[in-house]
Design a protein around this motif. Structure first.
Motif, PDB file in Angstrom:
ATOM      1  N   LEU A  34     -29.933 -80.172  11.838  1.00  0.00           N
ATOM      2  CA  LEU A  34     -31.332 -79.930  12.175  1.00  0.00           C
ATOM      3  C   LEU A  34     -31.851 -80.914  13.217  1.00  0.00           C
ATOM      4  CD1 LEU A  34     -32.801 -79.173   8.630  1.00  0.00           C
ATOM      5  CD2 LEU A  34     -32.087 -77.570  10.386  1.00  0.00           C
ATOM      6  N   ASP A  35     -31.282 -82.093  13.251  1.00  0.00           N
ATOM      7  CA  ASP A  35     -31.743 -83.116  14.188  1.00  0.00           C
ATOM      8  C   ASP A  35     -30.543 -83.691  14.921  1.00  0.00           C
ATOM      9  OD1 ASP A  35     -32.864 -85.111  15.626  1.00  0.00           O
ATOM     10  OD2 ASP A  35     -33.788 -86.168  13.941  1.00  0.00           O
ATOM     11  N   PRO A  36     -30.299 -83.282  16.165  1.00  0.00           N
ATOM     12  CA  PRO A  36     -29.124 -83.770  16.900  1.00  0.00           C
ATOM     13  C   PRO A  36     -29.182 -85.262  17.185  1.00  0.00           C
ATOM     14  CG  PRO A  36     -30.575 -82.540  18.353  1.00  0.00           C
ATOM     15  CD  PRO A  36     -31.107 -82.355  16.959  1.00  0.00           C
ATOM     16  N   ASP A  37     -30.340 -85.906  16.929  1.00  0.00           N
ATOM     17  CA  ASP A  37     -30.438 -87.337  17.150  1.00  0.00           C
ATOM     18  C   ASP A  37     -29.815 -88.136  16.006  1.00  0.00           C
ATOM     19  OD1 ASP A  37     -31.743 -86.822  19.459  1.00  0.00           O
ATOM     20  OD2 ASP A  37     -33.751 -87.106  18.653  1.00  0.00           O
ATOM     21  N   GLU A  38     -29.531 -87.481  14.881  1.00  0.00           N
ATOM     22  CA  GLU A  38     -28.967 -88.167  13.735  1.00  0.00           C
ATOM     23  C   GLU A  38     -27.539 -87.694  13.527  1.00  0.00           C
ATOM     24  OE1 GLU A  38     -31.522 -87.480  10.445  1.00  0.00           O
ATOM     25  OE2 GLU A  38     -33.262 -88.440  11.382  1.00  0.00           O
ATOM     26  N   PHE A  39     -26.571 -88.555  13.843  1.00  0.00           N
ATOM     27  CA  PHE A  39     -25.165 -88.176  13.769  1.00  0.00           C
ATOM     28  C   PHE A  39     -24.513 -88.862  12.573  1.00  0.00           C
ATOM     29  CE2 PHE A  39     -26.271 -87.392  18.177  1.00  0.00           C
ATOM     30  CZ  PHE A  39     -25.662 -86.173  18.423  1.00  0.00           C
ATOM     31  N   THR A  40     -23.924 -88.063  11.700  1.00  0.00           N
ATOM     32  CA  THR A  40     -23.250 -88.585  10.523  1.00  0.00           C
ATOM     33  C   THR A  40     -21.889 -89.153  10.915  1.00  0.00           C
ATOM     34  OG1 THR A  40     -22.141 -86.497  10.037  1.00  0.00           O
ATOM     35  CG2 THR A  40     -24.374 -86.798   9.152  1.00  0.00           C
ATOM     36  N   ALA A  41     -21.224 -89.779   9.939  1.00  0.00           N
ATOM     37  CA  ALA A  41     -19.879 -90.284  10.176  1.00  0.00           C
ATOM     38  C   ALA A  41     -18.935 -89.138  10.526  1.00  0.00           C
ATOM     39  CB  ALA A  41     -19.382 -91.043   8.947  1.00  0.00           C
ATOM     40  N   GLU A  42     -19.135 -87.988   9.879  1.00  0.00           N
ATOM     41  CA  GLU A  42     -18.301 -86.822  10.178  1.00  0.00           C
ATOM     42  C   GLU A  42     -18.538 -86.335  11.605  1.00  0.00           C
ATOM     43  OE1 GLU A  42     -20.193 -87.182   7.522  1.00  0.00           O
ATOM     44  OE2 GLU A  42     -18.723 -87.327   5.895  1.00  0.00           O
ATOM     45  N   ASP A  43     -19.782 -86.365  12.050  1.00  0.00           N
ATOM     46  CA  ASP A  43     -20.101 -85.980  13.427  1.00  0.00           C
ATOM     47  C   ASP A  43     -19.419 -86.920  14.415  1.00  0.00           C
ATOM     48  OD1 ASP A  43     -21.725 -84.008  12.391  1.00  0.00           O
ATOM     49  OD2 ASP A  43     -23.579 -85.158  12.647  1.00  0.00           O
ATOM     50  N   ARG A  44     -19.520 -88.208  14.147  1.00  0.00           N
ATOM     51  CA  ARG A  44     -18.926 -89.207  15.047  1.00  0.00           C
ATOM     52  C   ARG A  44     -17.408 -89.053  15.099  1.00  0.00           C
ATOM     53  NH1 ARG A  44     -22.389 -94.771  14.061  1.00  0.00           N
ATOM     54  NH2 ARG A  44     -24.380 -93.766  13.622  1.00  0.00           N
ATOM     55  N   THR A  45     -16.829 -88.758  13.936  1.00  0.00           N
ATOM     56  CA  THR A  45     -15.380 -88.562  13.895  1.00  0.00           C
ATOM     57  C   THR A  45     -14.969 -87.354  14.729  1.00  0.00           C
ATOM     58  OG1 THR A  45     -15.229 -89.558  11.683  1.00  0.00           O
ATOM     59  CG2 THR A  45     -13.414 -88.144  12.374  1.00  0.00           C
ATOM     60  N   ALA A  46     -15.726 -86.273  14.628  1.00  0.00           N
ATOM     61  CA  ALA A  46     -15.416 -85.067  15.399  1.00  0.00           C
ATOM     62  C   ALA A  46     -15.558 -85.322  16.899  1.00  0.00           C
ATOM     63  CB  ALA A  46     -16.341 -83.926  14.968  1.00  0.00           C
ATOM     64  N   ILE A  47     -16.618 -86.003  17.286  1.00  0.00           N
ATOM     65  CA  ILE A  47     -16.836 -86.314  18.703  1.00  0.00           C
ATOM     66  C   ILE A  47     -15.722 -87.219  19.220  1.00  0.00           C
ATOM     67  CG2 ILE A  47     -18.351 -87.515  20.332  1.00  0.00           C
ATOM     68  CD1 ILE A  47     -20.711 -86.614  18.542  1.00  0.00           C
ATOM     69  N   GLY A  48     -15.424 -88.275  18.457  1.00  0.00           N
ATOM     70  CA  GLY A  48     -14.382 -89.217  18.883  1.00  0.00           C
ATOM     71  C   GLY A  48     -13.021 -88.578  18.974  1.00  0.00           C
ATOM     72  N   ALA A  49     -12.697 -87.706  18.029  1.00  0.00           N
ATOM     73  CA  ALA A  49     -11.388 -87.045  18.041  1.00  0.00           C
ATOM     74  C   ALA A  49     -11.217 -86.209  19.305  1.00  0.00           C
ATOM     75  CB  ALA A  49     -11.226 -86.175  16.800  1.00  0.00           C
ATOM     76  N   ARG A  50     -12.273 -85.494  19.691  1.00  0.00           N
ATOM     77  CA  ARG A  50     -12.182 -84.672  20.907  1.00  0.00           C
ATOM     78  C   ARG A  50     -12.107 -85.550  22.148  1.00  0.00           C
ATOM     79  NH1 ARG A  50      -9.718 -81.692  23.610  1.00  0.00           N
ATOM     80  NH2 ARG A  50     -10.702 -80.219  25.062  1.00  0.00           N
ATOM     81  N   LEU A  51     -12.851 -86.647  22.171  1.00  0.00           N
ATOM     82  CA  LEU A  51     -12.789 -87.553  23.315  1.00  0.00           C
ATOM     83  C   LEU A  51     -11.421 -88.209  23.421  1.00  0.00           C
ATOM     84  CD1 LEU A  51     -16.318 -89.234  23.179  1.00  0.00           C
ATOM     85  CD2 LEU A  51     -15.539 -87.390  24.671  1.00  0.00           C
ATOM     86  N   ASP A  52     -10.793 -88.507  22.273  1.00  0.00           N
ATOM     87  CA  ASP A  52      -9.425 -89.042  22.290  1.00  0.00           C
ATOM     88  C   ASP A  52      -8.478 -88.049  22.963  1.00  0.00           C
ATOM     89  OD1 ASP A  52      -9.730 -91.557  21.114  1.00  0.00           O
ATOM     90  OD2 ASP A  52      -9.636 -90.741  19.085  1.00  0.00           O
ATOM     91  N   GLU A  53      -8.641 -86.771  22.653  1.00  0.00           N
ATOM     92  CA  GLU A  53      -7.790 -85.735  23.257  1.00  0.00           C
ATOM     93  C   GLU A  53      -7.998 -85.679  24.768  1.00  0.00           C
ATOM     94  OE1 GLU A  53      -7.708 -82.707  19.388  1.00  0.00           O
ATOM     95  OE2 GLU A  53      -8.871 -82.202  21.179  1.00  0.00           O
ATOM     96  N   ILE A  54      -9.249 -85.794  25.188  1.00  0.00           N
ATOM     97  CA  ILE A  54      -9.540 -85.765  26.628  1.00  0.00           C
ATOM     98  C   ILE A  54      -8.937 -86.986  27.309  1.00  0.00           C
ATOM     99  CG2 ILE A  54     -11.382 -85.826  28.350  1.00  0.00           C
ATOM    100  CD1 ILE A  54     -11.161 -83.167  26.918  1.00  0.00           C
TER     101      ILE A  54
END
Length: 270
Positions: A34-54
């Motif tokens: 509901l609020d893209p300004d609040e990122f959970t640990a799971e959100d951060r993990t998903a973002i980081g995993a994709r950035l690692d791939e890039i």
């Protein structure tokens, strides 16, 4: 008058329906963020995993050192140090993020950074500039703070926007995905943020048998040798930084530098 009121009610109803539909996925019944300004640990993990791939795919920009038989000992050594720091009470997300170490084969660059999921990247150039274990763990602890707290996510959100970052969480690749991966090595922190990371790092190190003044020794050598490091350029500080480090480490034991053990492993690098 009645016509005007009817029109107003229609607009309000449309606004409600749009708001309701925006809070749901198109094809699923589950609610989305509901609020893209609040990122959970799971959100951060998903973002980081994709950035690692890039990062792994961008060999022209990021040349990640292979974890082969020649480099395995160095990786295991650095990972042991890094994991020891992460597994302390100071680190809030020690169990939630996918912490790890990647070495960038770049002798000309003296830099380090971390991803939202906790992958610590460091160049061979910075590894060879650092002279001891007590110095390298001060760098590691400093970077851990950026991922463990909100600073790194705030920087990325300010530059790219929360909606774009959350698009990655949803499994999409926004047009800016390569730029986000590239930006990690170039993020600039303000002096108060740098000092906060220093103190955080010392809080971790203080419980170990290390000299807690590793960052101070790095900074003093930079001044003495007239060196320019990308890592410290992006983490600027005034003369007060060394004094603050000394004050923050005042309650820690004298500790050891473990220089010989560090040099032995770093000499294995290409």
């Amino acid at each position: 008058m009645k016509q005007h009121q009817s029109g107003l009610m229609f607009l309000l109803l449309c606004g409600f329906l749009l708001c309701f539909s925006a809070c749901r996925k198109d094809d699923e019944d589950t609610l989305v963020h509901l609020d893209p300004d609040e990122f959970t640990a799971e959100d951060r993990t998903a973002i980081g995993a994709r950035l690692d791939e890039i990062i792994l795919s961008q060999t022209g920009t990021y040349n990640v050192l292979d974890r082969n038989s020649q480099n395995r000992a160095v990786y295991e050594y650095l990972e042991t140090l890094f994991t020891s720091l992460v597994n302390t009470d100071v680190v809030n997300f020690r169990d939630e993020l996918n912490w790890g170490v990647k070495i960038l084969n770049d002798a000309d660059s003296r830099n380090a950074f971390i991803t939202p999921s906790g992958t610590f990247y460091i160049t061979t150039g910075l590894l060879k500039f650092v002279q001891s274990e007590h110095e390298i763990i001060s760098v590691m602890g400093h970077e851990i703070m950026y991922a463990d707290g909100d600073l790194l996510m705030n920087k990325l959100e300010l530059q790219f926007g929360g909606d774009i970052l959350y698009d990655i969480v949803l499994g999409n690749d926004p047009l800016e995905i390569a730029d986000i991966a590239l930006s990690l090595q170039e993020i600039k922190y303000a002096e108060p943020e740098v000092l906060e990371a220093d103190i955080y790092s010392i809080d971790i190190i203080c419980d170990f048998l290390y000299d807690p003044h590793g960052m101070k020794d790095i900074l003093n050598r930079i001044v003495a040798d007239g060196e320019q490091l990308t890592w410290t350029t992006n983490r600027p500080s005034s003369d007060d930084r060394i004094q603050i480090i000394q004050q923050s480490a005042g309650g820690c034991g004298p500790g050891n530098a473990f220089q010989d053990r560090y040099i032995k492993h770093i000499n294995m690098l290409p």
